[in-house]
Design an enzyme around this catalytic site. Structure first.
Site, short mmCIF file in Angstrom:
data_model
loop_
_atom_site.label_atom_id
_atom_site.label_comp_id
_atom_site.label_asym_id
_atom_site.label_seq_id
_atom_site.Cartn_x
_atom_site.Cartn_y
_atom_site.Cartn_z
N CYS A 4 -5.54 19.94 -23.92
CA CYS A 4 -4.20 20.12 -23.35
C CYS A 4 -4.11 21.47 -22.64
O CYS A 4 -4.35 22.53 -23.23
CB CYS A 4 -3.15 20.03 -24.46
SG CYS A 4 -1.51 20.51 -23.93
N ASP A 30 6.11 28.95 -13.56
CA ASP A 30 5.45 27.75 -13.06
C ASP A 30 4.52 28.14 -11.91
O ASP A 30 4.86 28.97 -11.07
CB ASP A 30 6.49 26.73 -12.57
CG ASP A 30 5.90 25.35 -12.42
OD1 ASP A 30 6.25 24.45 -13.20
OD2 ASP A 30 5.06 25.16 -11.50
N ASN A 87 10.91 16.42 -17.95
CA ASN A 87 10.42 15.14 -17.45
C ASN A 87 9.68 14.43 -18.57
O ASN A 87 8.89 15.05 -19.28
CB ASN A 87 9.49 15.37 -16.25
CG ASN A 87 10.21 16.04 -15.09
OD1 ASN A 87 11.38 15.78 -14.84
ND2 ASN A 87 9.52 16.94 -14.41
N THR A 95 3.79 15.33 -15.72
CA THR A 95 2.37 15.43 -15.36
C THR A 95 1.56 16.17 -16.42
O THR A 95 0.35 16.04 -16.47
CB THR A 95 2.18 16.15 -14.00
OG1 THR A 95 2.75 17.45 -14.08
CG2 THR A 95 2.85 15.37 -12.87
N HIS A 100 7.76 20.26 -22.27
CA HIS A 100 8.14 21.54 -21.64
C HIS A 100 9.47 21.39 -20.93
O HIS A 100 9.85 20.30 -20.50
CB HIS A 100 7.05 21.99 -20.66
CG HIS A 100 6.67 20.95 -19.66
ND1 HIS A 100 5.80 19.93 -19.94
CD2 HIS A 100 7.05 20.77 -18.37
CE1 HIS A 100 5.65 19.16 -18.89
NE2 HIS A 100 6.40 19.63 -17.91
P1 AMP Z 1 5.91 18.14 -15.21
O1 AMP Z 1 5.54 17.55 -13.89
O2 AMP Z 1 7.34 18.05 -15.57
O3 AMP Z 1 4.97 17.64 -16.30
O4 AMP Z 1 5.67 19.70 -15.06
C1 AMP Z 1 4.44 20.32 -15.17
C2 AMP Z 1 4.59 21.64 -14.50
O5 AMP Z 1 3.53 22.48 -14.93
C3 AMP Z 1 4.52 21.57 -12.97
O6 AMP Z 1 5.72 22.12 -12.42
C4 AMP Z 1 3.29 22.43 -12.63
O7 AMP Z 1 3.46 23.18 -11.46
C5 AMP Z 1 3.16 23.30 -13.87
N1 AMP Z 1 1.82 23.78 -14.15
C6 AMP Z 1 0.69 23.05 -14.23
N2 AMP Z 1 -0.35 23.83 -14.55
C7 AMP Z 1 0.14 25.09 -14.69
C8 AMP Z 1 -0.44 26.35 -15.01
N3 AMP Z 1 -1.73 26.48 -15.24
N4 AMP Z 1 0.37 27.43 -15.04
C9 AMP Z 1 1.70 27.31 -14.80
N5 AMP Z 1 2.30 26.15 -14.51
C10 AMP Z 1 1.53 25.06 -14.44
ZN ZN Z 2 -0.56 20.96 -25.94
#
Ligand code: AMP
Ligand code: ZN
Length: 114
Positions: A4, A30, A87, A95, A100
């Site tokens: 994860c 983010d 989400n 995603t 979160h």
């Molecule tokens: P979700 O699409 O709601 O699952 O949000 C996942 C979020 O995590 C997205 O807005 C991504 O830009 C963010 N994200 C993914 N990898 C990282 C990372 N390594 N550091 C900071 N944010 C991240």
């Molecule tokens: Zn986790």
């Protein structure tokens, strides 16, 4: 959870732009900000999505929202406002499978989201 990405961020195995941390939660910027303020609030406990929340997690979630209120003040967005989004699942646009909360602020956010 070994694979994860957010658990790896919590463990410091992947770098993040940390905003706040305590024993229950981590807050970081983010990587693809959608607003001038776009931070993620995550529980340190691996919970895959809102679907997997249990009653035992209620305190963590309450803590998240109390911290959101505090962060909004510290970031200077309390007055103008902000949005907190979670989400869940494919249709929800999730995603990363570690629950979160997005906190977005600093511009006039549109509704409904796409
Ligand atoms: P979700 O699409 O709601 O699952 O949000 C996942 C979020 O995590 C997205 O807005 C991504 O830009 C963010 N994200 C993914 N990898 C990282 C990372 N390594 N550091 C900071 N944010 C991240
Ligand atoms: Zn986790």
């Amino acid at each position: 959870m070994n694979d994860c990405i957010f658990c790896k961020i919590i463990k410091g195995e992947i770098p993040s732009n940390k905003v706040y941390e305590d024993d229950k939660i981590l807050v970081f910027k983010d990587i693809e900000p959608q607003a001038p303020v776009h931070i993620l609030i995550i529980p340190k406990k691996h919970i895959t999505s809102l679907n997997e929340l249990s009653k035992d997690d209620a305190q963590i979630i309450a803590h998240v929202f109390m911290k959101v209120q505090e962060l909004a003040r510290e970031l200077g967005v309390s007055e103008n406002g902000y949005r907190v989004v979670t989400n869940c699942g494919v249709d929800g646009g999730q995603t990363v499978e570690h629950v979160h909360f997005h906190m977005l602020a600093g511009r006039n956010l549109q509704w409904p989201p796409g």
